[in-house]
Design a protein around this motif. Structure first.
Motif, mmCIF file in Angstrom:
data_model
loop_
_atom_site.group_PDB
_atom_site.id
_atom_site.type_symbol
_atom_site.label_atom_id
_atom_site.label_comp_id
_atom_site.label_asym_id
_atom_site.label_seq_id
_atom_site.Cartn_x
_atom_site.Cartn_y
_atom_site.Cartn_z
ATOM 1 N N ASN A 22 -7.858 -6.379 5.956
ATOM 2 C CA ASN A 22 -7.363 -5.764 4.745
ATOM 3 C C ASN A 22 -8.435 -5.895 3.667
ATOM 4 N N ARG A 146 -11.898 -2.807 -4.653
ATOM 5 C CA ARG A 146 -10.545 -3.117 -5.116
ATOM 6 C C ARG A 146 -10.632 -4.093 -6.289
ATOM 7 N N VAL A 212 -5.305 -2.636 -8.110
ATOM 8 C CA VAL A 212 -4.378 -3.352 -7.221
ATOM 9 C C VAL A 212 -3.036 -3.521 -7.931
ATOM 10 N N ASP A 216 0.298 -3.197 -3.165
ATOM 11 C CA ASP A 216 -0.846 -3.771 -2.432
ATOM 12 C C ASP A 216 -0.627 -5.257 -2.146
ATOM 13 N N TYR A 220 0.049 -7.333 1.328
ATOM 14 C CA TYR A 220 -0.905 -8.367 1.734
ATOM 15 C C TYR A 220 -0.185 -9.682 2.031
ATOM 16 N N SER A 242 5.144 3.063 -4.740
ATOM 17 C CA SER A 242 4.368 2.085 -3.989
ATOM 18 C C SER A 242 5.117 0.758 -3.892
ATOM 19 N N HIS A 864 -2.431 -1.123 6.105
ATOM 20 C CA HIS A 864 -2.321 -1.581 4.724
ATOM 21 C C HIS A 864 -3.678 -1.661 4.043
ATOM 22 N N GLY A 865 -3.751 -1.042 2.877
ATOM 23 C CA GLY A 865 -4.941 -1.154 2.049
ATOM 24 C C GLY A 865 -6.098 -0.265 2.449
#
Length: 941
Positions: A22, A146, A212, A216, A220, A242, A864-865
């Protein structure tokens, strides 16, 4: 075959899972960190950041960046990031705001992977700060960096030792992931955590969320094996879609608990519809949390208490709590707190009462709370608890102990240890007192039985646990597929499109009652017969045709609340009454125009909409007088600035704003979510039947709410819509009952709004654009469409058709049928978030029997990400070699392109030659992985 390959395949699967990286790993587990703005000035942020990084070893290298110094705190410094000899994983920036865009640009050029912007002076400073943020974002997107922040405290990863913050201390290691929008609150929580011995797997100050965001970090921490629960201090929701998408996935396996500032914020100003007046922003936020399984609490102590208890104890299956106590007073206090928090006292079963009578003194309470009296010894506690545990009427237990002469708090705690994990029933304890109960509390806590000094705290925490269970159950309970006759022409989308387009062309934002009812009827919502009349004679003709008695209402392009202007005349029994009603309504409007500046202005403003005297009075509508004894409900939709369209259900009628008995939900709805929405109102109990009256048709009401939700989802030009009242009629000896909309209001978005500016739904609706028909090689026709929650029964049947080889090739190891078809597993397969993944099923319907079956499933899951996704596919053995697998993968590639996915991969067993041929045919590149039993297929879109 399976015995020889299974160990290797399991190992390969584990390796491949571990290799999925990630981008946020560069923030939470960096190998190299640059501190830009590092300083030796005592008390400065730059010095504190550097000191925290070098005094808390995290296994990486720290590089100070300061163009004015050769070294900082004895460590070699570099003039700029480009001068650092190694690639930097994380840049921590603490320089004045105007310098940050340039620094991010330098980081991009130097190949830096991530950044934490500590600096303030951005969005919170006004327009100039917003412009700086946009410059930062532009540069960051150029290099896929990020960013956390700006205006934040930083990030701690206590398990590794990383402290990239300017806090005064390092958090204790633990299993709670903490995210806060407030840096100041972070430091307060940190101090509190030391006193309460709370440890963290991650401690994050998220700041302004320029890049972020909540989604997100929830993803994570959801993937992090060290994080058992996620707690959040929230000030604003940010990207609502999101947040909801991530929380819906993660909350199923890890509790997410939120404390949100601003609960007492004033509700949104009343709009033209009743729904706008009732749907306050905080109520919408509550609805959003319920929809994604997030639990909202009201205090910081509850935030961590709930996180602890959900990590230690199972969620209750219901709200019924059994309270076991050696003192009456604490039991009563606990009961009050339980009821106030929405829980229930368990009713002791007759068998349990008989068992208690055998082991308890004569004067025990014979009720719940179960008072086992003040002289209770450890043995009596244990015997009573054993009976309470076995009682099927109980969903959880609270054991209260007050230190009395005969009490042994420590030995009683020892006796409770075997009950630490009761399947499906949490157990909590309240050891009241001071030092003399401390040893007992320690014993219980070590056994994962949470303890509380005050029993009312314990019952409140239990109620939160039940609320969490209830939220998740509502999300993942299998709904019923709406019963829609495909020959009915419902919904009639063309009719609705034409009505809305005509009004917009006229410059109108308010539809007439007649137009509003046409739209409702087009979606299968039953409406009362309505006839439009522009003269007295036409009104009488309408009444004669409908049959007396009738209701006459104002017909207007402008006025929506007709009762406010005397625009409703009821129970008219003859032609003369209808004529008089027509004149009365017309006179009332003319009087309003003459005396009330508001209505006079409306006349002037809207006179161009009509060739008559005024758009305020176009005539009347006539409809039958419905006198059946029923319940008046309201169903509506209005806009929330954060979540877009929201739905409302509750008690309706003229006093709807007075009673305010309503519930809020986010569209789209299914039948289960519709029922859960109803359950949050008081009128729900009446609808199910009270005082000898039968229940209304609840299934029909669920279906109606689903249809209304579909209308809201599919018609984005509608800004607000109400059905008020919707009459719900229970069946009686003389009436079959039913549902009928007596009135409807529809407001459109202003003409100057473009299609791109229309508010977006917080939850992505069912993607109908991916539905299509296809014919297999054998001539059998199938419908390829996205999966839906209602498919769970069909998925059970599908798995029954799979051979062991097909299962092995799909999952890399054998999974028993009984495991594959559990509700808990199928919820993850059928109840998907279409923003996060897309699963296509190939469905065949037998033309003779109408029976439906799923023949194949293909799934595309975003990583993810990243902008990458993985695909997987499985076809029922009976329908293999018919081109179905190839077609599913081809369509998944089309979906990937439309969803802006950059790269699609798949892991395929080396001996799964059929799947490899499909991938090669469609342009995938095949290459071996680090495990010889697995190939990876990859394609760039």
């Amino acid at each position: 075959m399976q015995k020889s390959l299974k160990p290797t395949s399991d190992r390969a699967f584990d390796i491949l899972q571990a290799e999925k990286l990630n981008p946020l790993d560069a923030i939470f587990a960096p190998k190299t960190v640059a501190v830009i703005g590092a300083s030796e000035t005592p008390g400065s942020v730059g010095r504190t950041l550097l000191w925290n990084l070098i005094t808390n070893p995290f296994g990486g290298t720290v590089f100070p960046v300061n163009p004015k110094r050769h070294s900082v705190l004895g460590i070699k410094a570099y003039p700029k990031i480009a001068d650092i000899p190694e690639t930097v994983d994380l840049a921590v920036i603490a320089t004045p705001a105007p310098t940050v865009p340039g620094i991010i640009a330098e980081c991009v050029n130097a190949g830096v992977k991530s950044a934490i912007v500590i600096s303030a002076g951005f969005k919170e400073a006004g327009a100039a700060g917003i412009a700086l943020e946009q410059q930062i974002l532009t540069q960051a997107r150029r290099g896929n960096i990020r960013i956390i922040g700006p205006n934040c405290l930083g990030v701690m990863s206590p398990l590794s030792g990383l402290n990239a913050t300017f806090a005064s201390a390092m958090a204790r290691p633990g299993n709670v992931g903490f995210i806060s929008q407030s840096g100041a609150l972070c430091t307060a929580i940190l101090d509190w955590s030391f006193q309460e011995n709370v440890g963290f797997s991650a401690f994050v100050s998220i700041g302004s969320m320029l890049d972020v965001g909540w989604g997100d970090l929830i993803y994570y921490l959801g993937d992090d094996p060290h994080t058992k629960s996620i707690v959040i201090y929230m000030e604003s929701i940010g990207d609502a879609r999101s947040f909801i998408s991530a929380a819906r996935e993660v909350a199923l396996t890890k509790p997410i608990i939120v404390i949100k500032a601003g609960r007492t914020e004033a509700a949104a100003k009343a709009a033209a519809s009743h729904t706008g007046a009732l749907a306050g922003s905080d109520a919408v936020l509550d609805a959003a949390f319920r929809r994604c399984g997030v639990l909202r609490v009201n205090s910081i102590s509850d935030l961590f208490d709930v996180a602890e208890v959900l990590a230690k104890q199972p969620r209750p299956k219901g709200p019924r709590l059994t309270i076991l106590t050696n003192a009456g007073g604490p039991g009563v206090l606990a009961t009050d707190a339980l009821i106030e928090a929405g829980g229930e006292l368990a009713t002791i079963s007759p068998d349990a009462i008989a068992a208690f009578d055998k082991i308890l003194p004569t004067h025990w309470s014979h009720n719940n709370p179960i008072d086992i009296l003040g002289d209770a010894d450890p043995q009596r506690y244990t015997q009573a608890l054993e009976i309470a545990v076995q009682d099927p009427n109980s969903d959880g237990l609270l054991v209260i102990l007050t230190p009395q002469a005969m009490t042994d708090p420590t030995q009683t705690a020892e006796q409770l240890k075997p009950y630490a994990q009761i399947p499906g029933k949490p157990i909590l304890a309240s050891w009241m007192g001071g030092a003399e109960v401390t040893a007992g509390e320690t014993i219980l806590n070590r056994q994962s039985i949470p303890t509380y000094r005050y029993p009312d705290t314990a019952t409140r925490i239990f109620s939160y646990m039940w609320q969490s269970s209830y939220n998740l159950r509502g999300i993942y309970e299998t709904p019923v597929l709406p019963a829609v006759d495909p020959q009915s022409g419902i919904p009639d989308r063309n009719l609705v499109t034409n009505i809305i387009a005509s009004a917009r062309q006229d410059g109108r934002t308010i539809l007439t009652e007649f137009e509003s009812k046409q739209i409702l009827a087009a979606y299968g919502i039953p409406v009362v017969e309505t006839c439009v009349a522009t003269t007295e004679d036409e009104a009488v003709k309408c009444a004669d045709s409908i049959g007396y008695p009738v209701v006459v209402k104002l017909y207007s392009h402008v006025i929506t609340h007709k009762t406010d202007v005397g625009g409703v005349q009821l129970n008219l029994r003859n032609a003369e009454a209808v004529r008089q009603a027509y004149r009365t309504i017309k006179f009332s409007i003319e009087e309003k125009i003459a005396k009330d500046p508001h209505y006079s202005a409306l006349k002037t403003q809207h006179s161009a909409l009509s060739t008559q005297n005024s758009a305020l009075f176009l005539g009347v509508t006539v409809q039958p007088m419905v006198k059946t004894d029923g319940y008046e409900l309201i169903i509506g939709s209005s806009l929330d600035p954060q979540f877009g369209p929201v739905l409302l259900f509750g008690a309706g009628g003229q006093l709807v704003e007075v009673f305010q008995d309503s519930a809020i939900a986010l569209p789209p709805l299914n039948t289960t979510l519709a029922r859960r929405m109803m359950e949050h109102t008081k009128i729900y109990k009446a609808l199910k039947g009270v005082r000898g009256r039968q229940s209304i048709d609840m299934a029909a009401l669920e279906q109606l709410m689903v249809a209304f939700s579909q209308l809201v989802v599919e018609q984005p030009w509608i800004k607000e819509i109400d059905i008020n009242p919707l009459l719900a009629i229970p069946p009686t000896a003389v009436h079959s009952g039913g549902l009928i909309a007596l009135d409807g209001r529809v407001l459109l978005h202003p003409p100057d709004i473009t299609e791109e500016q229309l508010p977006k739904l917080a939850i992505r609706p069912y993607p109908t654009q991916y539905i299509d028909n296809w014919t297999m090689k054998n001539g059998m026709s199938v419908t390829i469409r996205p999966i839906r929650p209602e498919d769970e029964p069909l998925m059970v049947q599908f798995h029954q058709t799979l051979s062991e080889e097909s299962v092995y090739f799909r999952y890399f190891h054998l999974i028993k049928l009984s495991q594959r078809i559990t509700h808990e597993r199928l919820t993850r397969i059928c109840f998907i978030d279409y923003d996060r993944e897309m699963a296509l099923v190939a469905e065949h319907q037998d033309p003779e029997t109408g029976m439906r079956q799923i023949l194949a499933v293909g799934r595309l899951s975003k990583l993810h990400g990243t902008d990458a996704a993985e695909f997987a596919m499985i076809v029922s053995d009976r329908y293999q070699c018919q081109g179905l697998g190839t077609e599913l993968v081809r369509r998944l590639l089309q979906v990937g392109r439309q969803e802006h996915i950059g790269r699609i991969t798949a892991n395929i067993l080396s001996d799964n030659y059929g799947m490899q041929r499909v991938c090669e045919k469609l342009g995938f590149h095949l290459q071996p992985t680090s495990d010889s039993t697995v190939m990876q297929a990859e394609i760039a879109l």
